[in-house]
Design a protein around this motif. Structure first.
Motif, PDB file in Angstrom:
ATOM      1  N   GLU A  10       0.852  -1.184   0.000  1.00  0.00           N
ATOM      2  CA  GLU A  10       0.000   0.000   0.000  1.00  0.00           C
ATOM      3  C   GLU A  10       0.889   1.236   0.000  1.00  0.00           C
ATOM      4  O   GLU A  10       1.889   1.298   0.706  1.00  0.00           O
ATOM      5  CB  GLU A  10      -0.884   0.006   1.248  1.00  0.00           C
ATOM      6  CG  GLU A  10      -1.778   1.214   1.329  1.00  0.00           C
ATOM      7  CD  GLU A  10      -2.585   1.241   2.609  1.00  0.00           C
ATOM      8  OE1 GLU A  10      -2.049   1.720   3.629  1.00  0.00           O
ATOM      9  OE2 GLU A  10      -3.736   0.774   2.581  1.00  0.00           O
ATOM     10  N   GLY A  12       1.172   4.219   1.446  1.00  0.00           N
ATOM     11  CA  GLY A  12       0.680   4.989   2.578  1.00  0.00           C
ATOM     12  C   GLY A  12       1.310   6.356   2.692  1.00  0.00           C
ATOM     13  O   GLY A  12       1.166   7.027   3.706  1.00  0.00           O
ATOM     14  N   CYS A  41      -5.387   5.417  -0.397  1.00  0.00           N
ATOM     15  CA  CYS A  41      -4.022   4.964  -0.686  1.00  0.00           C
ATOM     16  C   CYS A  41      -3.998   4.070  -1.915  1.00  0.00           C
ATOM     17  O   CYS A  41      -4.803   3.145  -2.048  1.00  0.00           O
ATOM     18  CB  CYS A  41      -3.453   4.211   0.514  1.00  0.00           C
ATOM     19  SG  CYS A  41      -3.309   5.259   1.965  1.00  0.00           S
ATOM     20  N   THR A  43      -1.644   1.578  -4.600  1.00  0.00           N
ATOM     21  CA  THR A  43      -0.801   0.405  -4.421  1.00  0.00           C
ATOM     22  C   THR A  43       0.453   0.575  -5.270  1.00  0.00           C
ATOM     23  O   THR A  43       0.381   0.994  -6.418  1.00  0.00           O
ATOM     24  CB  THR A  43      -1.548  -0.868  -4.871  1.00  0.00           C
ATOM     25  OG1 THR A  43      -2.750  -0.972  -4.108  1.00  0.00           O
ATOM     26  CG2 THR A  43      -0.711  -2.119  -4.672  1.00  0.00           C
TER      27      THR A  43
END
Length: 170
Positions: A10, A12, A41, A43
């Motif tokens: 992810e 973030g 978020c 990927t």
């Protein structure tokens, strides 16, 4: 977020953002609590690098010993669809199958044994999981060893005995 090896994480990046502003007095004021921050978020994905590996082609001259593979190499040929090689400072090894002790009229196919491939970086760390590997054949050609025989010349007057001369050079 950050990712180097093949896989997904992810992204973030941006989580925990604080919001500040300058008020009328010129003071820098934290105002994060005044906002409802919604994070969406993404990927981050690193796909395995497609690479073709093949035994190094060998062409040698017959010497009476068994001849076989001399290692493997990455094969790059854009026209054939193999556009990526190994990443710089990565090395591939594997067991090469195929050998001959005799001269070969038609090249012998050299193969890389399934499951024997290892790919490491310059520190020796295993990098195999970062590659999608296609195995291609190589070629072994053992050429006949040339032999050049030179015989000497001699003359004599007939005397009912054989005339011979030894081989001068092989």
């Amino acid at each position: 977020g950050s990712i180097t090896n093949a896989g997904s994480v992810e992204n973030g990046y941006g989580r925990g953002v604080s919001i500040y502003y300058y008020d009328n007095m010129g003071d820098f004021v934290e105002a994060t609590d005044n906002y409802e921050i919604i994070y969406e978020c993404g990927t981050l994905t690193v796909h395995k690098r497609p690479v073709a590996l093949k035994p190094i082609d060998v062409t040698t001259v017959y010497d009476g010993t068994s001849q076989g593979g001399r290692g493997i190499e990455d094969y790059v040929n854009v026209e054939e669809g193999y556009e990526y090689g190994l990443v710089a400072n990565h090395t591939a090894t594997g067991k090469v199958l195929g050998e001959s002790i005799y001269w070969t009229e038609i090249p012998i196919e050299l193969l890389i044994e399934e499951g024997s491939v290892k790919i490491v970086d310059s520190s020796g760390a295993n990098m195999l999981g970062n590659y999608e590997i296609t195995l291609l054949p190589g070629k072994l050609t053992v050429n006949k060893r040339p032999i050049h025989i030179v015989t000497g010349s001699a003359t004599k007057i007939y005397d009912a005995t054989p005339l011979t001369h030894p081989v001068l050079n092989e």
